[in-house]
Enzyme design. Structure first.
Site, PDB file in Angstrom:
ATOM      1  N   GLU A   1       7.243 -10.312 -20.648  1.00 49.40           N
ATOM      2  CA  GLU A   1       8.700 -10.444 -20.480  1.00 49.40           C
ATOM      3  C   GLU A   1       9.340 -11.296 -21.579  1.00 49.40           C
ATOM      4  O   GLU A   1      10.497 -11.089 -21.948  1.00 49.40           O
ATOM      5  CB  GLU A   1       9.021 -11.085 -19.132  1.00 49.40           C
ATOM      6  CG  GLU A   1      10.498 -11.335 -18.944  1.00 49.40           C
ATOM      7  CD  GLU A   1      10.824 -12.038 -17.646  1.00 49.40           C
ATOM      8  OE1 GLU A   1      11.481 -11.407 -16.815  1.00 49.40           O
ATOM      9  OE2 GLU A   1      10.422 -13.195 -17.462  1.00 49.40           O
TER      10      GLU A   1
ATOM     11  N   ARG B   1       3.187 -18.314 -29.627  1.00 43.24           N
ATOM     12  CA  ARG B   1       3.579 -17.029 -29.048  1.00 43.24           C
ATOM     13  C   ARG B   1       4.438 -16.180 -29.987  1.00 43.24           C
ATOM     14  O   ARG B   1       4.743 -15.023 -29.672  1.00 43.24           O
ATOM     15  CB  ARG B   1       4.324 -17.256 -27.720  1.00 43.24           C
ATOM     16  CG  ARG B   1       3.504 -18.028 -26.698  1.00 43.24           C
ATOM     17  CD  ARG B   1       4.038 -17.866 -25.302  1.00 43.24           C
ATOM     18  NE  ARG B   1       4.040 -16.468 -24.911  1.00 43.24           N
ATOM     19  CZ  ARG B   1       4.635 -15.988 -23.830  1.00 43.24           C
ATOM     20  NH1 ARG B   1       5.284 -16.804 -23.033  1.00 43.24           N
ATOM     21  NH2 ARG B   1       4.600 -14.692 -23.548  1.00 43.24           N
TER      22      ARG B   1
ATOM     23  N   HIS C   1      11.645 -21.753 -17.706  1.00 40.25           N
ATOM     24  CA  HIS C   1      12.672 -20.790 -18.116  1.00 40.25           C
ATOM     25  C   HIS C   1      13.770 -20.718 -17.047  1.00 40.25           C
ATOM     26  O   HIS C   1      13.524 -21.052 -15.884  1.00 40.25           O
ATOM     27  CB  HIS C   1      12.065 -19.386 -18.251  1.00 40.25           C
ATOM     28  CG  HIS C   1      11.126 -19.224 -19.397  1.00 40.25           C
ATOM     29  ND1 HIS C   1       9.817 -18.832 -19.233  1.00 40.25           N
ATOM     30  CD2 HIS C   1      11.316 -19.369 -20.719  1.00 40.25           C
ATOM     31  CE1 HIS C   1       9.239 -18.752 -20.423  1.00 40.25           C
ATOM     32  NE2 HIS C   1      10.117 -19.080 -21.346  1.00 40.25           N
TER      33      HIS C   1
ATOM     34  N   CYS D   1       7.580 -12.521 -15.386  1.00 38.97           N
ATOM     35  CA  CYS D   1       7.033 -12.555 -16.763  1.00 38.97           C
ATOM     36  C   CYS D   1       5.968 -11.498 -17.041  1.00 38.97           C
ATOM     37  O   CYS D   1       5.683 -11.224 -18.203  1.00 38.97           O
ATOM     38  CB  CYS D   1       6.429 -13.894 -17.126  1.00 38.97           C
ATOM     39  SG  CYS D   1       6.336 -15.111 -15.893  1.00 38.97           S
TER      40      CYS D   1
END
Ligand code: CIR
Length: 256
Positions: A65, A85, A164, A251
């Site tokens: 995600e 990442r 998040h 995610c």
């Protein structure tokens, strides 16, 4: 209605990913079992899956995600804020291109994780976090405006319990938010019907509506009951091993 989802099988070094949680190391056999159940749940909800192979270069890459924002009007490739990442976007780009031929991009110095983006009908809430910076949010807002969507930012940097924005909020229809208590009183969310998630159940705020079902983490009876009471149909999934790596239900897939 969603018809597709992109997912990526966790790699054997899944436990080398980033985490702030202190629930211990994930058990890999159980990671795979929970991942399989998650994929099956998406199929039950009517989705066709595009499953990707594990990528050991990126232990967090099962959290697809964070690499893109997919909307009915077009896609935006993200630019994850954690340096470990960043490379995940190039890896998933060809798969996204199969479905969205000309995605927009987030460019340096902007950073943006898909987990910070909460779609609420034609409006998008953009979380400012330790992963998504102002410049990333500004670029995304411009792309969304180009697609005819509105957006607004919501700063979560002073809320240490969430990584998040979507760790604390989910939009489960155009008019309904599931939202952790700490965020629920914000003026931006007041026009929505809000299903509030109390502090002991706050992990469960990261739920996902997939067509006629709402995926909810196992072990949160109050939220499950509240969803039923509001006419939703929860589908419960054990997420213990993903929670150990700060991951949740949203995610693990890119839905479109
Ligand atoms: C990370 O810290 O980036 C991963 N271990 C977890 C990412 C979770 N993603 C999400 O909530 N969208």
């Amino acid at each position: 209605m969603f018809t597709h989802a992109i997912v990526r099988t966790p790699g054997a070094n899944f436990d080398a990913g980033l985490t702030t949680a202190s629930f211990g190391r994930p058990l890999f056999d159980l990671v795979l079992k929970q991942y399989e159940s998650y994929c099956q749940a998406l199929v039950v909800c009517g989705l066709t899956l595009t499953p990707l192979e594990p990528d050991l270069r990126f232990p967090d890459s099962t959290f697809v995600e964070d690499t893109a924002i997919l909307t009915p009007r077009g896609a935006i490739l993200a630019r994850p804020g954690a340096s470990s990442r960043e490379g995940e976007v190039e890896v998933i780009r060809p798969t996204i291109l199969n479905f969205f031929p000309s995605p927009r991009t987030i460019d340096p110095p902007g950073t943006l994780d898909g987990g910070d983006i909460c779609e609420a009908g034609n409006h998008f809430f953009i979380g400012l976090s330790h992963r998504t910076n102002e410049e990333g949010a500004r670029q995304l807002a411009a792309h969304l405006a180009g697609f005819g969507y509105t957006s607004s930012t919501f700063d979560i940097r002073s809320i240490p319990s969430i990584l998040h924005l979507k760790s604390g909020i989910a939009c489960i229809n155009d008019n309904t938010l599931v939202v952790m208590e700490e965020l629920a009183g914000d003026v931006q969310f007041k026009k929505f019907n809000r299903i509030k998630v109390s502090e002991p159940e706050s992990y469960a705020a990261n739920c996902v509506r997939v067509n006629h079902r709402v995926l909810v983490a196992e072990g949160y009876p109050q939220l499950t009951a509240d969803l039923h009471a509001n006419g939703f149909n929860p589908l419960i999934l054990d997420m213990s091993e993903f929670q150990k790596m700060d991951g949740g239900l949203s995610c693990l897939s890119l839905r479109f």
